[in-house]
Design a protein around this motif. Structure first.
Motif, PDB file in Angstrom:
ATOM      1  N   THR A  77       5.620  31.492 -24.638  1.00 45.43           N
ATOM      2  CA  THR A  77       5.354  32.925 -24.462  1.00 45.43           C
ATOM      3  C   THR A  77       5.728  33.375 -23.058  1.00 45.43           C
ATOM      4  O   THR A  77       6.359  34.427 -22.878  1.00 45.43           O
ATOM      5  N   ARG A  78       5.355  32.601 -22.050  1.00 42.07           N
ATOM      6  CA  ARG A  78       5.674  32.959 -20.664  1.00 42.07           C
ATOM      7  C   ARG A  78       7.177  33.113 -20.470  1.00 42.07           C
ATOM      8  O   ARG A  78       7.631  33.993 -19.721  1.00 42.07           O
ATOM      9  N   GLY A  79       7.943  32.298 -21.155  1.00 46.56           N
ATOM     10  CA  GLY A  79       9.394  32.350 -21.005  1.00 46.56           C
ATOM     11  C   GLY A  79      10.027  33.606 -21.572  1.00 46.56           C
ATOM     12  O   GLY A  79      11.195  33.905 -21.263  1.00 46.56           O
ATOM     13  N   ARG A  80       9.284  34.349 -22.367  1.00 46.67           N
ATOM     14  CA  ARG A  80       9.821  35.583 -22.966  1.00 46.67           C
ATOM     15  C   ARG A  80       9.474  36.821 -22.140  1.00 46.67           C
ATOM     16  O   ARG A  80       9.875  37.922 -22.512  1.00 46.67           O
ATOM     17  N   VAL A  81       8.732  36.651 -21.047  1.00 49.23           N
ATOM     18  CA  VAL A  81       8.215  37.803 -20.298  1.00 49.23           C
ATOM     19  C   VAL A  81       8.823  37.850 -18.901  1.00 49.23           C
ATOM     20  O   VAL A  81       8.901  36.833 -18.200  1.00 49.23           O
TER      21      VAL A  81
END
Length: 236
Positions: A77-81
């Motif tokens: 998830t962090r990688g998409r933000v």
């Protein structure tokens, strides 16, 4: 900034999902811009669902709070933000035209010096067929909620607020503005008709959400909501 609270965020999630489902294929991974994202409730929710999310936030304290919340998310998830420092009027300085499929601005128009120019900037970064989601305070119904609470001084002051301020963020003004920038209104909802907080008991909260969600589509109920959720489609 408009604060929809827990109830409003849950309603916004349902309304956004409805609009996204109507505009895009179910398996499409969307490019999302959240302008003035605050704590980023919707941004994180959409990132968890697999979408690439950019948050635009001018307040360093809110950026720090969002980064702390983001740090608790899984690595995927962090990688998409991506988080960018800037306000609602700065989209042209940071992003190319057509860079996003979905643009959220859930309160940023209230702080804008020139809401019309800011609105045009939001539409500019939307790709053709893209969804613009706006949340505004409903200035035409400001007296409803203090009146229900028995705060008569606040209700009296609110009654003439729209006349004194000449608010540029009324529904009819935004509808004309959206049409003028090629992103015509597709749907609008009321948010916070009967209250702002969910009951602690989940069963009661779900019943309240069901009533709010249904009433938020119907006249005259949606017209007296605390906030309005306005959705337009670029080139639509």
């Amino acid at each position: 900034m408009s604060d929809p609270g827990q109830l409003g965020q849950r309603l916004l999630a349902r309304q956004l999902d409805e609009q996204i489902s109507a505009a895009f294929d179910a398996d499409q991974r969307l490019r999302v811009l959240d302008v003035g994202l605050g704590r980023g409730v919707q941004a994180l929710r959409l990132a968890r669902a697999g979408h690439a999310v950019t948050g635009l936030q001018s307040d360093p304290d809110l950026r720090e709070l969002f980064e702390k919340d983001l740090a608790e998310e899984p690595e995927e998830t962090r990688g998409r933000v991506r988080l960018v420092a800037g306000g609602s009027e700065d989209t042209g300085a940071h992003f190319l035209p057509g860079a996003f499929d979905v643009v959220l601005c859930h309160g940023g128009l209230l702080q804008a010096r020139d809401p019309g120019t800011t609105l045009a900037g939001l539409a500019r970064v939307l790709d053709a067929g893209g969804l613009l989601s706006l949340l505004i305070r409903n200035d035409m119904a400001l007296a409803m909620h203090p009146g229900r609470a028995g705060d008569w001084d606040a209700a009296l002051a609110a009654l003439d607020f729209p006349e004194r301020t000449g608010s540029a963020l009324r529904l009819e003004t935004l509808t004309r503005g959206l049409a003028g920038i090629g992103t015509p209104l597709r749907q609008w909802y009321g948010v916070g008709i009967f209250g702002r907080q969910c009951p602690a008991e989940e069963e009661k909260a779900e019943r309240m959400l069901t009533v709010e969600e249904h009433a938020g589509r119907l006249d005259p109920y949606r017209s007296v909501a605390a906030m309005l959720h306005i959705c337009g489609v670029r080139g639509g």
